[in-house]
Design a protein around this motif. Structure first.
Motif, PDB file in Angstrom:
ATOM      1  N   GLY A 159       2.541   5.564   3.932  1.00  0.00           N
ATOM      2  CA  GLY A 159       1.805   6.741   3.460  1.00  0.00           C
ATOM      3  C   GLY A 159       1.904   6.873   1.890  1.00  0.00           C
ATOM      4  N   ARG A 160       2.999   6.640   1.547  1.00  0.00           N
ATOM      5  CA  ARG A 160       3.344   6.775  -0.025  1.00  0.00           C
ATOM      6  C   ARG A 160       2.373   5.854  -0.688  1.00  0.00           C
ATOM      7  N   GLN A 161       2.323   4.620  -0.265  1.00  0.00           N
ATOM      8  CA  GLN A 161       1.536   3.622  -0.882  1.00  0.00           C
ATOM      9  C   GLN A 161       0.097   4.086  -0.734  1.00  0.00           C
ATOM     10  N   ILE A 162      -0.223   4.574   0.131  1.00  0.00           N
ATOM     11  CA  ILE A 162      -1.723   4.807   0.410  1.00  0.00           C
ATOM     12  C   ILE A 162      -2.183   5.992  -0.453  1.00  0.00           C
ATOM     13  N   ARG A 163      -1.212   7.062  -0.544  1.00  0.00           N
ATOM     14  CA  ARG A 163      -1.684   8.262  -1.543  1.00  0.00           C
ATOM     15  C   ARG A 163      -1.540   7.673  -2.778  1.00  0.00           C
ATOM     16  N   LEU A 164      -0.629   6.637  -3.120  1.00  0.00           N
ATOM     17  CA  LEU A 164      -0.480   6.216  -4.711  1.00  0.00           C
ATOM     18  C   LEU A 164      -1.873   5.539  -4.937  1.00  0.00           C
ATOM     19  N   ALA A 165      -2.395   4.848  -4.036  1.00  0.00           N
ATOM     20  CA  ALA A 165      -3.585   3.947  -4.210  1.00  0.00           C
ATOM     21  C   ALA A 165      -4.845   5.079  -4.162  1.00  0.00           C
ATOM     22  N   LEU A 166      -4.603   5.930  -3.689  1.00  0.00           N
ATOM     23  CA  LEU A 166      -5.806   7.127  -3.896  1.00  0.00           C
ATOM     24  C   LEU A 166      -5.868   7.704  -5.225  1.00  0.00           C
ATOM     25  N   GLU A 167      -4.601   7.772  -5.795  1.00  0.00           N
ATOM     26  CA  GLU A 167      -4.842   8.491  -7.415  1.00  0.00           C
ATOM     27  C   GLU A 167      -5.004   7.229  -8.226  1.00  0.00           C
ATOM     28  N   HIS A 168      -4.301   5.990  -7.930  1.00  0.00           N
ATOM     29  CA  HIS A 168      -4.614   4.815  -8.921  1.00  0.00           C
ATOM     30  C   HIS A 168      -5.035   3.602  -8.046  1.00  0.00           C
ATOM     31  N   PRO A 169      -6.164   3.442  -7.976  1.00  0.00           N
ATOM     32  CA  PRO A 169      -6.503   2.332  -6.917  1.00  0.00           C
ATOM     33  C   PRO A 169      -6.157   1.062  -7.514  1.00  0.00           C
ATOM     34  N   ALA A 170      -6.403   0.854  -8.918  1.00  0.00           N
ATOM     35  CA  ALA A 170      -6.191  -0.601  -9.369  1.00  0.00           C
ATOM     36  C   ALA A 170      -5.620  -0.383 -10.675  1.00  0.00           C
ATOM     37  N   TYR A 171      -5.175  -1.602 -11.137  1.00  0.00           N
ATOM     38  CA  TYR A 171      -4.385  -1.513 -12.514  1.00  0.00           C
ATOM     39  C   TYR A 171      -4.825  -2.611 -13.413  1.00  0.00           C
ATOM     40  N   ARG A 172      -5.495  -2.415 -14.581  1.00  0.00           N
ATOM     41  CA  ARG A 172      -6.112  -3.431 -15.467  1.00  0.00           C
ATOM     42  C   ARG A 172      -5.118  -3.562 -16.742  1.00  0.00           C
ATOM     43  N   PRO A 173      -5.050  -4.718 -17.031  1.00  0.00           N
ATOM     44  CA  PRO A 173      -4.232  -4.604 -18.386  1.00  0.00           C
ATOM     45  C   PRO A 173      -5.175  -4.168 -19.502  1.00  0.00           C
ATOM     46  N   ARG A 222      -1.763  -3.126   3.950  1.00  0.00           N
ATOM     47  CA  ARG A 222      -1.758  -3.645   2.345  1.00  0.00           C
ATOM     48  C   ARG A 222      -2.854  -4.684   1.958  1.00  0.00           C
ATOM     49  N   HIS A 223      -3.267  -5.432   2.892  1.00  0.00           N
ATOM     50  CA  HIS A 223      -4.320  -6.139   2.502  1.00  0.00           C
ATOM     51  C   HIS A 223      -5.644  -5.447   2.574  1.00  0.00           C
ATOM     52  N   ARG A 224      -5.478  -4.398   3.222  1.00  0.00           N
ATOM     53  CA  ARG A 224      -6.795  -3.371   3.090  1.00  0.00           C
ATOM     54  C   ARG A 224      -6.775  -2.579   1.652  1.00  0.00           C
ATOM     55  N   LEU A 225      -5.611  -2.329   1.293  1.00  0.00           N
ATOM     56  CA  LEU A 225      -5.408  -1.762   0.165  1.00  0.00           C
ATOM     57  C   LEU A 225      -5.643  -2.742  -1.033  1.00  0.00           C
ATOM     58  N   HIS A 226      -5.295  -4.256  -0.909  1.00  0.00           N
ATOM     59  CA  HIS A 226      -5.669  -5.174  -1.839  1.00  0.00           C
ATOM     60  C   HIS A 226      -7.116  -5.132  -1.864  1.00  0.00           C
ATOM     61  N   THR A 227      -7.944  -5.182  -0.777  1.00  0.00           N
ATOM     62  CA  THR A 227      -9.449  -5.148  -0.943  1.00  0.00           C
ATOM     63  C   THR A 227      -9.796  -3.987  -1.849  1.00  0.00           C
ATOM     64  N   ALA A 228      -9.270  -2.689  -1.338  1.00  0.00           N
ATOM     65  CA  ALA A 228      -9.788  -1.630  -2.146  1.00  0.00           C
ATOM     66  C   ALA A 228      -9.432  -1.602  -3.643  1.00  0.00           C
ATOM     67  N   ALA A 229      -8.492  -2.227  -4.222  1.00  0.00           N
ATOM     68  CA  ALA A 229      -7.764  -2.571  -5.508  1.00  0.00           C
ATOM     69  C   ALA A 229      -8.910  -3.477  -6.203  1.00  0.00           C
ATOM     70  N   ALA A 230      -9.384  -4.595  -5.357  1.00  0.00           N
ATOM     71  CA  ALA A 230     -10.207  -5.523  -5.950  1.00  0.00           C
ATOM     72  C   ALA A 230     -11.572  -4.931  -6.256  1.00  0.00           C
ATOM     73  N   ARG A 231     -11.864  -3.933  -5.316  1.00  0.00           N
ATOM     74  CA  ARG A 231     -13.428  -3.248  -5.438  1.00  0.00           C
ATOM     75  C   ARG A 231     -13.102  -2.377  -6.676  1.00  0.00           C
ATOM     76  N   ALA A 232     -12.192  -1.883  -6.665  1.00  0.00           N
ATOM     77  CA  ALA A 232     -11.959  -0.646  -7.864  1.00  0.00           C
ATOM     78  C   ALA A 232     -11.973  -1.477  -9.132  1.00  0.00           C
TER      79      ALA A 232
END
Ligand SMILES: C[S@@+](CC[C@H](N)C(=O)[O-])C[C@H]1O[C@@H](n2cnc3c(N)ncnc32)[C@H](O)[C@@H]1O
Length: 366
Positions: free
Chosen positions: A349-363, A313-323
């Motif tokens: 896996g579900r979260q990784i797949r979701l992150a591939l679709e929407h890596p980051a969320y911006r207000p 999940r912290h790897r996903l956080h890194t990807a989200a921050a980069r995106a």
């Protein structure tokens, strides 16, 4: 482990100061026992069923955790504060727990704040409420009114006002500013000035700025030892939550995690200004270097306690921050590497797949 042994351990967990027990057991074993003992379904079957009836974006284990935090772990002092109840699946777990807590101070209330609109559209809201229309706990005549606009304050009131815990609940419209330039209005979340909190559940901090804004105020009005549960800690798009907790790691003791929810204990309150001066106003101001370093170190700490899921999940956080900061290419290559790891795909896996679709969320507007 037998159930009586788990009961004995639970008793020590809820009676002893975490600091003393962490010293005795070591932090990792403490965190594992905390998660194991405080995520079991409530012992009484009627409680267990009730915390699972309202559509919620939390897991049953997370709601069981909230029930146990409020019924046994919270020392009963100060109020309970929730941000982001949605329809109140988590509110119910907290409030039912509060009712069971023999240490609860007579004037303790559950203050719960939400924008109460602009989350689900009317159709999705109607679907979410369908079980309650079916079993009659919501009157069918109210369907049109409740679901036409997507506002859900009235639905929240109807779902909870007949319940035994309603007297404990103080639900208010409160909007968290998602950006520094968001204007403050009469609806901006306002904590009552004289209220002090002893248990805080955070599930409405969906932006960097809202997190900084809310936590500065909540930490200021918390009692020493206040328990904080962060539902979105493990959710990739909300990378600001683990980053905040890392920035203030001297203030928060980590107690354990159940699914996405990480629980901490605040050592002492801090003035709002201290927190706002120390924490950047945006991911841009924090910078990718600081973000990557924080998630790298948090990932190593998670591996050290044998928690590979949180490492991922912290790897996903890194990807989200980069995106979020515009580097979608590197975000995607990081996510693809995670998706090739069979063990991780089994665990999250579900979260990784979701992150591939929407890596980051911006207000909106950011
Ligand atoms: C993930 S849901 C909460 C789920 C809930 N705890 C449950 O049991 O299902 C997030 C909630 O935060 C609220 N929210 C999001 N952004 C907000 C903001 N800026 N101010 C106030 N509430 C907000 C949403 O309206 C939504 O109800």
């Amino acid at each position: 482990m037998t159930a009586p042994l788990l009961d004995l351990i639970t008793q020590r967990l809820v009676q002893d100061p975490p600091e003393a027990l962490q010293q005795e057991l070591g932090e990792t074993l403490y965190q594992q026992l905390f998660a194991r003992c405080l995520s079991v379904p409530p012992a009484e079957p009627r409680h267990a069923a009730r915390i699972n009836t309202i559509k919620s974006e939390t897991t049953p284990r997370e709601r069981a955790l909230l029930f146990h935090l409020a019924s046994r772990f919270w020392n009963g002092q100060g109020h309970v504060l929730e941000v982001g109840p949605f329809l109140g699946g988590t509110t119910r777990a907290l409030a039912m727990g509060m009712l069971e807590n023999p240490r609860r101070a007579a004037d303790a209330r559950l203050l719960t704040f939400d924008r109460f609109r602009a989350y689900y559209n009317g159709e999705a809201l109607a679907q979410a409420l369908e079980p309650q229309f079916q079993d009659g706990s919501l009157p069918s005549e109210a369907r049109q009114m409740l679901t036409a606009s997507g506002d859900f304050f009235e639905a929240f009131r109807l779902l909870h006002s007949s319940q035994d815990y309603w007297g404990l609940i103080d639900a208010r419209v409160g909007v968290l500013p998602d950006l520094a330039e968001t204007p403050q209005t009469a609806e901006t979340l306002a904590l009552p000035e004289d209220a002090a909190f002893g248990l805080v559940f955070v599930d409405g901090c969906k932006s960097w700025y809202a997190t900084r804004w809310f936590l500065a105020r909540a930490m200021h009005q918390s009692l020493p030892g206040t328990v904080y549960a962060f539902q979105d800690y493990g959710w990739h798009t909300c990378f600001w939550i683990p980053f905040f907790l890392r920035a203030f790691r001297e203030d928060f003791r980590f107690l354990g995690r159940v699914d996405y929810t990480h629980v901490f204990q605040l050592r002492s309150p801090r003035p709002v200004r201290d927190i706002e001066e120390a924490f950047p106003v945006s991911p841009e101001q924090a910078g990718i270097q600081a973000l990557e370093t924080a998630f790298h170190e948090l990932g190593i700490e998670a591996l050290d306690r044998g928690d590979r899921e949180t490492w991922a999940r912290h790897r996903l956080h890194t990807a989200a921050a980069r995106a979020y900061l515009g580097d979608t290419e590197r975000a995607e290559s990081l996510l693809r590497a995670l998706a090739e790891d069979e063990d991780l795909m089994r665990r999250c896996g579900r979260q990784i797949r979701l992150a591939l679709e929407h890596p980051a969320y911006r207000p909106k507007g950011a």
